[in-house]
Design a protein around this motif. Structure first.
Motif, PDB file in Angstrom:
ATOM      1  N   SER A 243       0.814  -1.222   0.000  1.00  0.00           N
ATOM      2  CA  SER A 243       0.000   0.000   0.000  1.00  0.00           C
ATOM      3  C   SER A 243       0.847   1.271   0.000  1.00  0.00           C
ATOM      4  O   SER A 243       0.727   2.111  -0.890  1.00  0.00           O
ATOM      5  CB  SER A 243      -0.929   0.001   1.222  1.00  0.00           C
ATOM      6  OG  SER A 243      -1.622   1.216   1.352  1.00  0.00           O
ATOM      7  N   GLY A 306      -6.608   0.471   5.141  1.00  0.00           N
ATOM      8  CA  GLY A 306      -7.271  -0.379   4.159  1.00  0.00           C
ATOM      9  C   GLY A 306      -8.567   0.221   3.663  1.00  0.00           C
ATOM     10  O   GLY A 306      -8.864   0.184   2.451  1.00  0.00           O
ATOM     11  N   ALA A 307      -9.361   0.787   4.564  1.00  0.00           N
ATOM     12  CA  ALA A 307     -10.627   1.403   4.162  1.00  0.00           C
ATOM     13  C   ALA A 307     -10.387   2.596   3.241  1.00  0.00           C
ATOM     14  O   ALA A 307     -11.092   2.788   2.243  1.00  0.00           O
ATOM     15  CB  ALA A 307     -11.409   1.841   5.405  1.00  0.00           C
ATOM     16  N   ALA A 310      -9.222   1.422  -0.289  1.00  0.00           N
ATOM     17  CA  ALA A 310     -10.338   0.867  -1.054  1.00  0.00           C
ATOM     18  C   ALA A 310     -11.252   1.959  -1.589  1.00  0.00           C
ATOM     19  O   ALA A 310     -11.850   1.826  -2.664  1.00  0.00           O
ATOM     20  CB  ALA A 310     -11.135  -0.101  -0.182  1.00  0.00           C
ATOM     21  N   ASP A 388     -10.540   1.247  -9.884  1.00  0.00           N
ATOM     22  CA  ASP A 388     -11.325   0.866  -8.705  1.00  0.00           C
ATOM     23  C   ASP A 388     -10.883  -0.458  -8.113  1.00  0.00           C
ATOM     24  O   ASP A 388     -10.617  -0.567  -6.908  1.00  0.00           O
ATOM     25  CB  ASP A 388     -12.817   0.792  -9.053  1.00  0.00           C
ATOM     26  CG  ASP A 388     -13.362   2.104  -9.595  1.00  0.00           C
ATOM     27  OD1 ASP A 388     -12.578   3.073  -9.641  1.00  0.00           O
ATOM     28  OD2 ASP A 388     -14.538   2.154  -9.965  1.00  0.00           O
ATOM     29  N   PHE A 391      -7.476  -0.598  -6.249  1.00  0.00           N
ATOM     30  CA  PHE A 391      -7.495  -0.020  -4.913  1.00  0.00           C
ATOM     31  C   PHE A 391      -8.253  -0.907  -3.923  1.00  0.00           C
ATOM     32  O   PHE A 391      -7.873  -1.016  -2.746  1.00  0.00           O
ATOM     33  CB  PHE A 391      -8.128   1.372  -4.949  1.00  0.00           C
ATOM     34  CG  PHE A 391      -7.211   2.445  -5.475  1.00  0.00           C
ATOM     35  CD1 PHE A 391      -6.008   2.718  -4.852  1.00  0.00           C
ATOM     36  CD2 PHE A 391      -7.553   3.170  -6.602  1.00  0.00           C
ATOM     37  CE1 PHE A 391      -5.151   3.710  -5.329  1.00  0.00           C
ATOM     38  CE2 PHE A 391      -6.716   4.164  -7.087  1.00  0.00           C
ATOM     39  CZ  PHE A 391      -5.512   4.428  -6.457  1.00  0.00           C
ATOM     40  N   VAL A 392      -9.317  -1.557  -4.367  1.00  0.00           N
ATOM     41  CA  VAL A 392     -10.078  -2.452  -3.491  1.00  0.00           C
ATOM     42  C   VAL A 392      -9.227  -3.641  -3.058  1.00  0.00           C
ATOM     43  O   VAL A 392      -9.256  -4.062  -1.890  1.00  0.00           O
ATOM     44  CB  VAL A 392     -11.363  -2.934  -4.187  1.00  0.00           C
ATOM     45  CG1 VAL A 392     -12.018  -4.076  -3.409  1.00  0.00           C
ATOM     46  CG2 VAL A 392     -12.356  -1.783  -4.330  1.00  0.00           C
ATOM     47  N   VAL A 393      -8.448  -4.201  -3.976  1.00  0.00           N
ATOM     48  CA  VAL A 393      -7.554  -5.313  -3.641  1.00  0.00           C
ATOM     49  C   VAL A 393      -6.549  -4.874  -2.575  1.00  0.00           C
ATOM     50  O   VAL A 393      -6.251  -5.625  -1.633  1.00  0.00           O
ATOM     51  CB  VAL A 393      -6.832  -5.814  -4.903  1.00  0.00           C
ATOM     52  CG1 VAL A 393      -5.703  -6.782  -4.537  1.00  0.00           C
ATOM     53  CG2 VAL A 393      -7.815  -6.492  -5.839  1.00  0.00           C
ATOM     54  N   THR A 394      -6.040  -3.663  -2.692  1.00  0.00           N
ATOM     55  CA  THR A 394      -5.098  -3.138  -1.707  1.00  0.00           C
ATOM     56  C   THR A 394      -5.744  -3.045  -0.328  1.00  0.00           C
ATOM     57  O   THR A 394      -5.147  -3.429   0.684  1.00  0.00           O
ATOM     58  CB  THR A 394      -4.593  -1.749  -2.143  1.00  0.00           C
ATOM     59  OG1 THR A 394      -3.955  -1.862  -3.416  1.00  0.00           O
ATOM     60  CG2 THR A 394      -3.604  -1.180  -1.132  1.00  0.00           C
ATOM     61  N   GLY A 395      -6.975  -2.539  -0.273  1.00  0.00           N
ATOM     62  CA  GLY A 395      -7.679  -2.446   1.005  1.00  0.00           C
ATOM     63  C   GLY A 395      -7.970  -3.800   1.609  1.00  0.00           C
ATOM     64  O   GLY A 395      -7.854  -3.990   2.831  1.00  0.00           O
ATOM     65  N   ALA A 396      -8.334  -4.772   0.772  1.00  0.00           N
ATOM     66  CA  ALA A 396      -8.633  -6.114   1.270  1.00  0.00           C
ATOM     67  C   ALA A 396      -7.406  -6.764   1.881  1.00  0.00           C
ATOM     68  O   ALA A 396      -7.501  -7.487   2.889  1.00  0.00           O
ATOM     69  CB  ALA A 396      -9.178  -6.976   0.134  1.00  0.00           C
TER      70      ALA A 396
END
Length: 421
Positions: A243, A306-307, A310, A388, A391-396
């Motif tokens: 991240s 993470g939030a 995402a 999108d 970034f979601v994968v990074t937050g997960a």
């Protein structure tokens, strides 16, 4: 370590005029490294916003531009074991200085790169020097920081780096108007200044000497991985590298330019906002890690970061984008001091842990390598230009790391938590 003044522990007999216990002071050697970290961060922040765009100027895609960021982390990763060996043989101070000089020369060479492949090679060479001064600094900080202020020491070191990072990207974005090559030359000059600071301030001090009477065998990686806290730190370090050192440096500036139609100035400001959020959290996170414990801070930091990561892909305006950058930085600021203090707790002051520290650094570098690569593939091949999903994968991934920490032990003893200033 022989020859080093050790900070005196707080005691009822050592008090301030107000009758409160006197806090342990950060050792002078660490304060020198903190000052050097500030200078290094200024320079690093100069090139971070424009590096992916400079790579794109050679007519390459997002994936290839992301590889430039990953190359630096890849050479850090590959050279980490050798860096630890050099520290044991030559001592921290010479390895630290030589490492800074290598990064300075390779960065200056980047300014004169004539094509993408030259830029890739020069940037990769910088990773060798980076791992040299990083391992040297980490080893010294772990050995000199008293257990009761490890969080505060980690927070102070990170604060210096982040304060430099706040101004660096802004200056870098402005310098980009003079050409994408200029910030590299300025960064090289900043590294030369940092080398001089360490050379003269620690001149004549042998940082490789061990503390008197410390003849315990070094802590091995095999021993360390038996500790649930170290295993959790490896996972969170990987997520943080993915991240903070991968996606933040490679994808966030590209997102600002490609999706928000913002120029290099906004790309630089976005990194500065990340740094500002981190610096804000660092004002309290180091002390909290020494009082409430390492584990709560690590978990909270992972979830907050993470939030935010995402949500970045769904920011439709520059204002919302910058606000989310601040939140993401706060998560990083909560995470880092506690995570580093936990690793120092695992090693302890009485044993050397060069290979254990190298493993911790390598997990972060692995994240920094795979983060931009995976994100680039997602954007170029899977989501057809949409940021999108990346970034979601990074937050997960940050959420997964937080779950691993839930099952780990707290490394700060209860008595230290209640007695910490």
């Amino acid at each position: 370590m022989a020859g080093f003044p050790r900070a005196r522990p707080s005691s009822p007999s050592s008090s301030t005029p107000a009758g409160r216990p006197e806090r342990e002071r950060i050792p002078r050697e660490i304060r020198v490294l903190i000052a050097a970290a500030f200078v290094i961060a200024i320079g690093f922040g100069l090139v971070a916003p424009i590096l992916p765009q400079f790579a794109r100027s050679f007519d390459v895609g997002v994936t290839a531009a992301s590889v430039i960021v990953s190359a630096f982390a890849l050479t850090r990763l590959l050279f980490a074991p050798a860096g630890g060996w050099l520290v044991e043989k030559l001592g921290e101070r010479p390895v630290y200085i030589v490492g800074l000089l290598i990064v300075a020369l390779s960065t200056a060479a980047c300014a004169f790169a004539g094509n993408y492949w030259q830029l890739l090679v020069f940037r990769g060479l910088g990773g060798i020097g980076s791992t040299m001064f990083t391992v040297s600094a980490m080893g010294l900080i772990v050995r000199l920081a008293p257990p009761s202020i490890r969080g505060r020491v980690s927070g102070a070191y990170a604060t210096a780096f982040l304060l430099g990072s706040i101004g660096g990207p802004i200056i870098g974005g402005l310098l980009a108007g003079l050409g994408l090559r200029v910030p590299f030359l300025v960064y090289a000059g900043a590294l030369l200044v940092a080398s001089a600071v360490v050379f003269f301030q620690l001149k004549g001090t042998s940082l490789a000497e061990r503390q008197a009477g410390r003849d315990t065998a070094p802590l091995t990686v095999r021993e360390a991985v038996k500790d649930s806290a170290y295993r959790a730190a490896l996972v969170s370090s990987f997520a943080n590298g993915w991240s903070s050192f991968g996606i933040r440096m490679a994808l966030v500036p590209l997102f600002a330019s490609a999706v928000l139609s913002a120029g290099p100035q906004i790309a630089g400001i976005s990194l500065a906002f990340f740094a500002a959020g981190t610096a804000l959290a660092l004002t309290v996170s180091g002390r909290l890690a020494d009082t409430v414990g390492r584990k709560p801070l690590v978990i909270t930091g992972l979830l907050v970061n993470g939030a935010a990561m995402a949500a970045l892909g769904y920011s439709g305006t520059v204002v919302v984008f910058l606000a989310i950058c601040v939140v993401g930085g706060i998560g990083t600021g909560l995470l880092n001091p506690a995570q580093q203090a936990a690793v120092a707790d695992v090693i302890g002051n009485g044993r050397s842990g060069g290979k254990v520290l190298a493993g911790f650094q390598m997990s972060s570098d692995l994240g920094a390598i795979f983060g931009p690569l995976v994100a680039g593939v997602i954007i170029d091949r899977l989501s057809t230009g949409s940021y999108d999903l990346a970034f979601v994968v990074t937050g997960a991934l940050a959420v997964v790391a937080a779950a691993v920490w839930l099952g780990s032990r707290e490394t700060l003893p209860a008595q230290e938590r209640t007695a910490a200033p």
